[in-house]
Design a protein around this motif. Structure first.
Motif, short mmCIF file in Angstrom:
data_model
loop_
_atom_site.label_atom_id
_atom_site.label_comp_id
_atom_site.label_asym_id
_atom_site.label_seq_id
_atom_site.Cartn_x
_atom_site.Cartn_y
_atom_site.Cartn_z
N ALA A 1 0.83 -1.21 0.00
CA ALA A 1 0.00 0.00 0.00
C ALA A 1 0.86 1.26 0.00
CB ALA A 1 -0.94 0.00 1.21
N ALA A 2 2.03 1.19 0.60
CA ALA A 2 2.93 2.35 0.67
C ALA A 2 3.98 2.32 -0.43
CB ALA A 2 3.61 2.38 2.03
N GLY A 3 3.97 1.26 -1.25
CA GLY A 3 4.96 1.13 -2.31
C GLY A 3 6.36 0.84 -1.79
N THR A 4 6.46 0.21 -0.64
CA THR A 4 7.75 -0.07 -0.01
C THR A 4 8.14 -1.53 -0.23
OG1 THR A 4 7.26 1.56 1.69
CG2 THR A 4 9.04 0.00 2.16
N ASP A 5 9.35 -1.74 -0.70
CA ASP A 5 9.90 -3.09 -0.90
C ASP A 5 11.40 -3.01 -0.57
OD1 ASP A 5 10.34 -5.69 -1.52
OD2 ASP A 5 9.95 -5.49 -3.66
N ILE A 6 11.77 -3.46 0.61
CA ILE A 6 13.17 -3.39 1.07
C ILE A 6 13.72 -4.81 1.18
CG2 ILE A 6 14.71 -2.66 2.93
CD1 ILE A 6 12.53 -0.60 3.69
N ARG A 7 14.90 -5.02 0.57
CA ARG A 7 15.58 -6.32 0.63
C ARG A 7 17.00 -6.10 1.13
NH1 ARG A 7 13.63 -10.51 -2.99
NH2 ARG A 7 15.77 -11.16 -3.21
N ILE A 8 17.38 -6.84 2.17
CA ILE A 8 18.75 -6.76 2.71
C ILE A 8 19.31 -8.17 2.71
CG2 ILE A 8 20.18 -6.15 4.69
CD1 ILE A 8 17.85 -4.26 5.53
N SER A 9 20.40 -8.36 1.98
CA SER A 9 21.01 -9.68 1.95
C SER A 9 22.44 -9.59 2.47
CB SER A 9 20.99 -10.26 0.53
OG SER A 9 21.78 -9.46 -0.32
N ALA A 10 22.95 -10.69 2.98
CA ALA A 10 24.32 -10.75 3.50
C ALA A 10 24.88 -12.14 3.30
CB ALA A 10 24.32 -10.38 4.99
N ASP A 11 26.17 -12.20 3.04
CA ASP A 11 26.91 -13.46 2.94
C ASP A 11 28.13 -13.35 3.85
OD1 ASP A 11 25.49 -14.96 0.86
OD2 ASP A 11 26.09 -13.30 -0.44
N GLU A 12 28.41 -14.38 4.63
CA GLU A 12 29.55 -14.38 5.55
C GLU A 12 30.17 -15.75 5.62
OE1 GLU A 12 31.42 -12.27 7.25
OE2 GLU A 12 30.18 -10.55 6.79
N LYS A 13 31.41 -15.78 6.05
CA LYS A 13 32.11 -17.02 6.38
C LYS A 13 32.22 -17.04 7.90
CE LYS A 13 33.02 -18.28 2.17
NZ LYS A 13 32.20 -19.27 1.56
N ASP A 14 31.57 -17.99 8.53
CA ASP A 14 31.57 -18.08 9.99
C ASP A 14 32.39 -19.28 10.46
OD1 ASP A 14 29.92 -15.84 10.38
OD2 ASP A 14 28.14 -17.04 9.96
N ARG A 15 32.65 -19.29 11.77
CA ARG A 15 33.50 -20.33 12.35
C ARG A 15 33.01 -20.64 13.76
NH1 ARG A 15 39.08 -21.98 12.10
NH2 ARG A 15 39.89 -22.32 14.18
N TYR A 16 32.95 -21.91 14.09
CA TYR A 16 32.59 -22.37 15.42
C TYR A 16 33.68 -23.35 15.86
CZ TYR A 16 28.08 -20.73 13.76
OH TYR A 16 27.08 -19.97 13.23
N GLU A 17 34.28 -23.10 17.01
CA GLU A 17 35.31 -24.01 17.49
C GLU A 17 34.91 -24.57 18.85
OE1 GLU A 17 40.03 -24.14 18.65
OE2 GLU A 17 39.39 -22.86 17.00
N GLN A 18 34.48 -25.83 18.83
CA GLN A 18 34.14 -26.51 20.06
C GLN A 18 35.42 -27.02 20.71
OE1 GLN A 18 30.44 -28.35 17.86
NE2 GLN A 18 30.51 -29.05 19.98
N PRO A 19 35.45 -27.15 22.04
CA PRO A 19 36.71 -27.41 22.74
C PRO A 19 37.23 -28.83 22.60
CG PRO A 19 34.90 -27.53 24.28
CD PRO A 19 34.30 -27.10 22.96
N TRP A 20 38.53 -28.94 22.88
CA TRP A 20 39.13 -30.26 23.00
C TRP A 20 38.68 -30.86 24.32
CZ3 TRP A 20 42.21 -31.23 27.20
CH2 TRP A 20 42.80 -30.16 27.84
N ASN A 21 38.76 -32.17 24.41
CA ASN A 21 38.45 -32.83 25.67
C ASN A 21 39.30 -34.07 25.82
OD1 ASN A 21 36.64 -35.33 24.94
ND2 ASN A 21 35.89 -33.63 23.68
N ALA A 22 39.51 -34.48 27.05
CA ALA A 22 40.34 -35.65 27.36
C ALA A 22 39.71 -36.38 28.52
CB ALA A 22 41.76 -35.22 27.69
N GLY A 23 39.91 -37.70 28.55
CA GLY A 23 39.31 -38.47 29.63
C GLY A 23 40.10 -39.72 29.97
N ALA A 24 39.71 -40.30 31.10
CA ALA A 24 40.32 -41.55 31.56
C ALA A 24 39.21 -42.39 32.19
CB ALA A 24 41.42 -41.27 32.58
N GLY A 25 39.34 -43.69 32.04
CA GLY A 25 38.34 -44.59 32.62
C GLY A 25 38.96 -45.89 33.07
#
Length: 185
Positions: free
Chosen positions: A85-109
């Motif tokens: 109705a207001a003639g509004t059409d807004i488009r915002i796009s983005a591209d990124e390279k992301d990273r997730y680093e989960q921790p090391w772990n060690a154990g004994a049993g």
């Protein structure tokens, strides 16, 4: 098997997948539409290694280590706002390279077999959660995690039961674990 008492193992974990989220809001009274779509293609790899040692016929122990799981993501976002109705059409796009680093772990049993059909086990594990890192659409995600120790113990009874007129050998297991969350209180 490295010897009669010592065994070793090495493994790799490869990750590949996609995450997709879409939120659509429509306001019928004025025909306004808001659409937000996010998509990530993830890939990652880590390795683990372990050793077991038989101290005797009834007692064995093990050590394990897992490297950090580094996940890389190609991220894409598209946000749209339409108000015809207001003639509004807004488009915002983005591209990124992301990273997730989960921790090391060690154990004994350790595993103890006091009888042929009974095994008692326990283990402890350390997770280096304070080294967790992540970025989401180019923004560092702050996580104030603490390192965590976990512990578990259990009993396994290997029994023989009658099932459908046949003898079936099956384990019966019970255990408990302490696994605190890495979030600081």
């Amino acid at each position: 098997t490295l010897s009669r008492r010592l065994s070793a193992g090495l493994g790799f974990r490869v990750l590949r997948g996609e995450i997709e989220r879409t939120i659509t809001e429509t306001f019928a009274a004025d025909g306004v539409l808001f659409d937000d779509s996010r998509r990530q293609t993830l890939s990652g790899i880590c390795w683990n290694a372990g050793f077991t040692y038989a101290f005797s016929a009834r007692i064995s122990g093990g050590l394990v280590f897992q490297s950090p799981l580094v996940k890389k993501a190609s991220s894409r976002s598209l946000s749209e706002y339409r108000a015809p109705a207001a003639g509004t059409d807004i488009r915002i796009s983005a591209d990124e390279k992301d990273r997730y680093e989960q921790p090391w772990n060690a154990g004994a049993g350790i595993s103890w077999r006091p009888a042929e059909n009974l095994r008692i086990v326990s283990d402890v594990r350390f997770y280096k959660w304070s080294s967790y890192e992540a970025s989401y659409f180019g923004e560092p995600e702050k996580r104030d995690f603490r390192d965590v120790w976990t512990a578990a113990a259990g009993i396994e009874y290997m029994g023989t039961y009658r099932l459908f007129g046949r003898n079936v050998r099956s384990p019966l297991r019970i255990g408990a674990a302490l696994d605190p969350q890495p979030l600081r209180a």
